[in-house]
Design an enzyme around this catalytic site. Sequence first.
Site, PDB file in Angstrom:
ATOM      1  N   ASP A 241       0.809  -1.236  -0.066  1.00  0.00           N
ATOM      2  CA  ASP A 241      -0.082  -0.048  -0.145  1.00  0.00           C
ATOM      3  C   ASP A 241       0.947   1.366   0.117  1.00  0.00           C
ATOM      4  O   ASP A 241       1.731   1.298   0.925  1.00  0.00           O
ATOM      5  CB  ASP A 241      -0.874  -0.154   1.086  1.00  0.00           C
ATOM      6  CG  ASP A 241      -1.980   1.171   1.277  1.00  0.00           C
ATOM      7  OD1 ASP A 241      -3.021   0.917   0.739  1.00  0.00           O
ATOM      8  OD2 ASP A 241      -1.485   2.171   1.771  1.00  0.00           O
ATOM      9  N   ILE A 242       0.565   2.057  -0.947  1.00  0.00           N
ATOM     10  CA  ILE A 242       1.592   3.306  -1.076  1.00  0.00           C
ATOM     11  C   ILE A 242       1.429   4.219   0.172  1.00  0.00           C
ATOM     12  O   ILE A 242       2.485   4.949   0.499  1.00  0.00           O
ATOM     13  CB  ILE A 242       1.083   4.033  -2.456  1.00  0.00           C
ATOM     14  CG1 ILE A 242       1.613   3.083  -3.837  1.00  0.00           C
ATOM     15  CG2 ILE A 242       1.827   5.526  -2.522  1.00  0.00           C
ATOM     16  CD1 ILE A 242       1.047   3.820  -4.886  1.00  0.00           C
TER      17      ILE A 242
END
Length: 286
Positions: A241-242
């Site tokens: 997840d960025i």
Amino acid sequence: MWEETVAFSGPFDFDLALSRLALDPLHYVDIEKRLVKVPLSVNNKKIVAEVVGTGTLEKPEFLIRAETEKDRALERLSEIFQWNVKLIHIHEHFQTTELKSLFGEHYGTPLVLEFDPFSSLIKSIIHQQVNLNFAFALTERFVKTYGEEMDGVWFYPSPEKVAQLTVEELRELQFSGRKAEYVIGIAELAASGQLDFEKMKSKPDAEVAQELIKIRGVGPWTVENFLMFALGRPNLFPMGDIGIQNALKKYFNLDEKPTPAQMEKYKEPWNPYLSYASLYLWRSIE
């Protein structure tokens, strides 16, 4: 109409929970009145439950109102708002870790679930690979076209209804062809009983993940998102997840995003509450 008061020991930051729920335009939230109306499907009946915060951070208390199905509605609301989770134990766990100051800053932040597992899965498919504003707009368009409104509250369309839709109909709402296929495919599995959300509640994470990952359109991010926000599982850390990568970079003053090896090392002491580490890291950059 029934009314019930629910109280338990804190911390539990309901105002923070409301502000997060208010980000979704489909939610009925009144910040000033400390109120949220929750769409529930109980025993094949649609009911709207009103949850009003009447307590404080340290002494949480809620007034609940709905038309029928008292016991089952209270049970489901307790699941959604995670009222049975002792946040103080989680807070204490993180006092011995590098996330101590983060947990001080976001003290009492609960992990609030999506209101319904099917809609949670559909929503995460719609949100894939588009910016947040467009994702919310697309979801709202979908629900207001095919869902149902009661007392100002929107219910997502049922799996049976979505299974009957065509790719062309969803394309008219600005779905990509592939995304439309994924949404209809998931609805078909849910409508036929092949995807049983009730049974998933008692299955271990790995078993649920195995079941979901086989479905077209469902990747690791969607699986982790579902486990966390549909089933309330406490120990998920979506390393791809960025947002989490950016939050770690900011929190630890790194020159660039952390590598998978660095993230593995960071997260070791955060077991068995990795979902809360994820949530608080997201909060730190919201």
